[in-house]
Design a protein around this motif. Structure first.
Motif, PDB file in Angstrom:
ATOM      1  N   ALA A 155      53.663  51.936  41.976  1.00  0.00           N
ATOM      2  CA  ALA A 155      52.938  53.201  42.132  1.00  0.00           C
ATOM      3  C   ALA A 155      52.405  53.285  43.553  1.00  0.00           C
ATOM      4  N   ASP A 156      51.889  54.475  43.907  1.00  0.00           N
ATOM      5  CA  ASP A 156      51.319  54.655  45.247  1.00  0.00           C
ATOM      6  C   ASP A 156      50.149  53.704  45.468  1.00  0.00           C
ATOM      7  N   VAL A 157      49.435  53.438  44.370  1.00  0.00           N
ATOM      8  CA  VAL A 157      48.213  52.660  44.515  1.00  0.00           C
ATOM      9  C   VAL A 157      47.900  52.003  43.165  1.00  0.00           C
ATOM     10  N   ILE A 158      47.304  50.807  43.232  1.00  0.00           N
ATOM     11  CA  ILE A 158      47.031  50.033  42.013  1.00  0.00           C
ATOM     12  C   ILE A 158      45.558  49.627  41.996  1.00  0.00           C
ATOM     13  N   PHE A 159      44.950  49.730  40.817  1.00  0.00           N
ATOM     14  CA  PHE A 159      43.560  49.306  40.654  1.00  0.00           C
ATOM     15  C   PHE A 159      43.482  48.241  39.577  1.00  0.00           C
ATOM     16  N   ALA A 160      42.870  47.110  39.927  1.00  0.00           N
ATOM     17  CA  ALA A 160      42.680  46.044  38.945  1.00  0.00           C
ATOM     18  C   ALA A 160      41.263  46.161  38.392  1.00  0.00           C
ATOM     19  N   THR A 161      41.176  46.555  37.128  1.00  0.00           N
ATOM     20  CA  THR A 161      39.888  46.679  36.449  1.00  0.00           C
ATOM     21  C   THR A 161      39.938  45.788  35.211  1.00  0.00           C
ATOM     22  N   ASP A 162      40.480  44.599  35.415  1.00  0.00           N
ATOM     23  CA  ASP A 162      40.715  43.725  34.261  1.00  0.00           C
ATOM     24  C   ASP A 162      39.691  42.607  34.122  1.00  0.00           C
ATOM     25  N   GLY A 163      38.469  42.890  34.595  1.00  0.00           N
ATOM     26  CA  GLY A 163      37.338  42.079  34.198  1.00  0.00           C
ATOM     27  C   GLY A 163      37.089  40.812  35.000  1.00  0.00           C
ATOM     28  N   ALA A 164      36.065  40.084  34.566  1.00  0.00           N
ATOM     29  CA  ALA A 164      35.589  38.903  35.279  1.00  0.00           C
ATOM     30  C   ALA A 164      36.709  37.891  35.501  1.00  0.00           C
ATOM     31  N   PHE A 165      37.640  37.802  34.545  1.00  0.00           N
ATOM     32  CA  PHE A 165      38.730  36.842  34.704  1.00  0.00           C
ATOM     33  C   PHE A 165      40.047  37.546  34.997  1.00  0.00           C
ATOM     34  N   SER A 166      39.937  38.586  35.777  1.00  0.00           N
ATOM     35  CA  SER A 166      41.049  39.408  36.236  1.00  0.00           C
ATOM     36  C   SER A 166      42.335  38.623  36.505  1.00  0.00           C
ATOM     37  N   ALA A 167      43.389  38.994  35.785  1.00  0.00           N
ATOM     38  CA  ALA A 167      44.692  38.348  36.006  1.00  0.00           C
ATOM     39  C   ALA A 167      45.284  38.785  37.338  1.00  0.00           C
ATOM     40  N   ALA A 168      45.023  40.012  37.731  1.00  0.00           N
ATOM     41  CA  ALA A 168      45.532  40.497  39.015  1.00  0.00           C
ATOM     42  C   ALA A 168      44.899  39.704  40.164  1.00  0.00           C
ATOM     43  N   ARG A 169      43.613  39.464  40.032  1.00  0.00           N
ATOM     44  CA  ARG A 169      42.925  38.691  41.079  1.00  0.00           C
ATOM     45  C   ARG A 169      43.427  37.255  41.070  1.00  0.00           C
ATOM     46  N   TYR A 170      43.506  36.680  39.880  1.00  0.00           N
ATOM     47  CA  TYR A 170      43.904  35.270  39.749  1.00  0.00           C
ATOM     48  C   TYR A 170      45.327  35.041  40.263  1.00  0.00           C
ATOM     49  N   ASN A 171      46.242  35.927  39.864  1.00  0.00           N
ATOM     50  CA  ASN A 171      47.656  35.720  40.199  1.00  0.00           C
ATOM     51  C   ASN A 171      48.040  36.189  41.598  1.00  0.00           C
ATOM     52  N   ALA A 172      47.234  37.050  42.193  1.00  0.00           N
ATOM     53  CA  ALA A 172      47.630  37.578  43.506  1.00  0.00           C
ATOM     54  C   ALA A 172      46.551  37.348  44.568  1.00  0.00           C
ATOM     55  N   PHE A 173      45.379  37.953  44.408  1.00  0.00           N
ATOM     56  CA  PHE A 173      44.341  37.824  45.436  1.00  0.00           C
ATOM     57  C   PHE A 173      43.963  36.364  45.678  1.00  0.00           C
ATOM     58  N   GLN A 174      43.803  35.589  44.600  1.00  0.00           N
ATOM     59  CA  GLN A 174      43.327  34.222  44.773  1.00  0.00           C
ATOM     60  C   GLN A 174      44.344  33.326  45.471  1.00  0.00           C
ATOM     61  N   LYS A 175      45.556  33.834  45.650  1.00  0.00           N
ATOM     62  CA  LYS A 175      46.549  33.052  46.390  1.00  0.00           C
ATOM     63  C   LYS A 175      46.653  33.477  47.855  1.00  0.00           C
ATOM     64  N   LEU A 176      45.922  34.509  48.230  1.00  0.00           N
ATOM     65  CA  LEU A 176      45.954  34.972  49.620  1.00  0.00           C
ATOM     66  C   LEU A 176      45.247  33.982  50.531  1.00  0.00           C
ATOM     67  N   ASP A 177      45.767  33.817  51.729  1.00  0.00           N
ATOM     68  CA  ASP A 177      45.062  33.028  52.730  1.00  0.00           C
ATOM     69  C   ASP A 177      43.751  33.738  53.068  1.00  0.00           C
ATOM     70  N   ARG A 178      42.705  32.960  53.261  1.00  0.00           N
ATOM     71  CA  ARG A 178      41.379  33.455  53.651  1.00  0.00           C
ATOM     72  C   ARG A 178      40.729  34.358  52.607  1.00  0.00           C
TER      73      ARG A 178
END
Lengths: 448, 448
Positions: A155-178
């Motif tokens: 999609a043009d844009v994605i929003f992760a609103t999947d809570g304190a244990f967000s899978a989007a954050r865990y699987n993508a953001f948490q692997k980003l450098d810095r």
């Protein structure tokens, strides 16, 4: 071509944000790991009744869904403290007419999903577990938990609103450098208890207040449900002398309640049954930064999960929607600009609502039963009503205004400093409502 | 049946710990994500030369491999500071004969692997990426990155020594309820540069010192390699006026070095080539707790990754081996008891080595060029040599003793307090080596 958005997580923030995005002309697809809670049994036991306050209402009003939610909410205009003798003591939260509103998480969530689908034209895909997100491409990957099928969506844009244990954050953001990230559990856990209605359906306690049994290191609270029952929550350390792990047997539990919450014990005949039917749960503060990367943004608990003691978790998430929506308009939907300002502007408020939440645990479980604290609040209340332009109590700033959390926290700290000086007067109990004390506060306020 | 252990990660700590476990009679299998670095080209560019100090040597001596490592290390008895005019100023690290030792990460790691296999009888499985660990069962799951094959392995006990971004921690510990975790990146990154040997193979700088170009907000350092070259590292903010991102063109880079590190620029003809052949890397502090669960323990960077400014990352990891080994003997290999005491005892030291590392960045990049700081160190040094039982300088405690990091940090803070009072004397520059100042310190030391 129609503008498109993906929302990961059909919780409170996700379904509200879908309504905002629809209003802005986006075709919204929501992917949710769980089954449709409207068809499944609504799971109690891990909800913590919600308290809707100003920030929540403000967001709901923007998209015109506040009236529907008001119909399923119950006003609470103050706290009722229950002491060891069962004596009750009422403290209003604000001025006449100001209240926070008890609403059940399950009921609210179902309602928000209805609105997102019917009013927002959103499509909710259930049983879709997020397994990866390509942040720069705006492509999300899911696994259907019923069929095992793997699907991707872009999609043009994605929003992760999947809570304190967000899978989007865990699987993508948490692997980003810095990427900075922390999850810190407090030492206390909680267990919900259901206090049923009377046989005739009436409430066993005043429904228009938040009930607290403050006991220093731990506390019990109760918020009214629409059906005459109360959802009650015991907050207490996991380990130690007085703790969940110290209550080993049924008689330990009964004796603890009999001794510690006698008036509650007397009206809760189903104590053991409700105790055992609800899990013991933990409480964490999750901080991270950045909140956006490429075409993806974190919102609500996925960005700034907090402990529930100020009743602001949902309100903060709803306010994220207000902030993001204002920035969409300001930057004419130039998403890189929107995302940059969203995370820069909003991060200090995410941190502040977490600090406020931790502070308020001490207030609720301890200070509200302390005569010095109550006197301080009386002095503040008096000064604030005489000089409303000079003093807005912290609780009011947080619950009954849309003042930025970071500003409320800073103002509250400054007020605390002033009040420490005021309370230092040895004769403060005698002169608390004097002109002299009023003038002293006026002077301190003007000093900075 | 022979006792068995799995080690995840064949880095420095993993291969050393395999030698300890073999000595204790365990059959050890090591699973390593990467190929055998002894056969592949040794990858430079993300190493940061290592400085072996007392804690490292102590662990190596316990298993009798210190002599082999001494043969590939170069003693550094002090720092040499290079100022803007190229003037050099030497500061010894400790007393005569005390030194830290430069050793290349690649060379050391290869050597440790040899020793683990030959002396320890360990089997190293390469190309095995850890995808999950069943903590209570002691079963680990891997994917062969060459064949895609998935394999599982079980043992009496498992150790995750797979570094700051530990897959075992990420896939298992980080999913545990009540697991506290944080990763915090500092604002600065680093880039390695290779300063080659002279044409005749000789060193371009004194090889027996750690070279520093301290420049306040950033710094360049250089440590000698065995072949006559130096591995140099530039530490600097990612963003801002003077930063990696501000150096956009080759001429920006050359001008920056010419102006900021003129003596280095003069002896480094290959500056641009070495600059571009090494990546820009980030630096993080990772904290977590608990460090053990079920049959699995985190060791080294997997438990307490730190920034490199005290040269203690590897030393702390090696000391984890010493601590774990002592507890194995103390508790007669009752692993639940070993693990419980390991994490309780060692966590404050993990936190402390991280705090010390951050503090020492300020010392290295800034204070070492500050005359007041140098005077303070002279006064401390004088007092310490007159009263060695009353004062061990912090650097000595950290680098030349096995004093617990947490104790060293606390003692260092106390010493700083005392020295602030001593340095407050307006005439301190005249009287620094007087009996009066010595007595003043004696009095302050005895006060607590």
């Amino acid at each position: 071509m129609q503008k498109s958005a993906i929302i990961i997580g059909a919780g409170l923030v996700g379904s509200l944000w879908a309504v905002f995005l629809s209003k802005a002309g986006y075709k919204v697809n929501i992917y949710e790991r769980r089954p449709d809670i409207r068809k499944a049994e609504i799971s109690a036991g891990k909800s913590i009744n919600l308290a809707m306050s100003m920030r929540g209402w403000t967001a709901l009003e923007t998209v015109g869904v506040d009236e529907e939610i008001r119909q399923i909410s119950i006003a609470m205009s103050g706290r009722i403290m229950h002491d060891l003798d069962g004596k009750q003591n009422y403290q209003p939260y604000g001025k006449e007419g100001q209240a926070i509103y008890s609403v059940s998480r399950g009921g609210l969530n179902a309602k928000m999903m209805d609105i997102a689908e019917q009013r927002g034209g959103a499509t909710i895909h259930y049983h879709h577990k997020c397994i990866d997100v390509e942040l720069e491409k705006g492509r999300a990957h899911f696994e259907n938990t019923e069929t095992g099928e793997k699907i991707s969506a872009q999609a043009d844009v994605i929003f992760a609103t999947d809570g304190a244990f967000s899978a989007a954050r865990y699987n993508a953001f948490q692997k980003l450098d810095r990427f900075n990230y922390s999850q810190n559990y407090i030492e206390d856990g909680y267990r919900e208890l259901l206090l049923p209605a009377n046989a005739d359906g009436s409430y066993k306690l005043d429904k228009n207040a938040l009930h607290i049994w403050p006991r220093g290191r731990f506390m019990l609270i109760a918020l009214a449900n629409e059906d005459g029952s109360f959802t009650c929550t015991l907050f207490m350390p996991f380990d130690g002398e007085v703790s969940f792990n110290a209550l080993k047997t049924d008689s330990d539990i009964q004796n603890f309640f009999k001794k510690t919450f006698p008036d509650f014990y007397d009206i809760c005949p189903n104590l053991l049954q409700t105790w055992h039917s609800n899990p013991l749960s933990s409480l964490a503060i999750v901080r991270c930064f950045p909140w956006t990367h490429g075409k993806v943004a974190l919102m609500g608990d996925a960005a700034h999960a907090t402990v529930p003691f100020y009743g602001q978790g949902m309100n903060a998430g709803f306010e994220d929607c207000s902030v993001m929506y204002d920035l969409m308009k300001k930057h004419n939907e130039n998403w890189p600009a929107v995302f940059k300002e969203y995370e820069t502007l909003r991060k200090p408020d995410g941190d502040a609502v977490q600090d406020l939440s931790v502070q308020n645990y001490f207030v609720m479980r301890d200070f509200v039963a302390d005569p010095r604290f109550l006197l301080q609040k009386k002095i503040e209340g008096r000064f604030s009503s005489l000089h409303p332009d000079k003093w807005t109590p912290l609780y009011t700033q947080v619950s009954f205004t849309n003042t930025r959390y970071s500003v409320a926290l800073a103002t509250g700290n400054r007020q605390d400093e002033i009040m420490r000086k005021v309370m230092d007067r040895p004769d403060i109990e005698q002169v608390w409502d004097s002109k002299e004390v009023e003038d002293a506060i006026l002077k301190l306020v003007s000093e900075k």
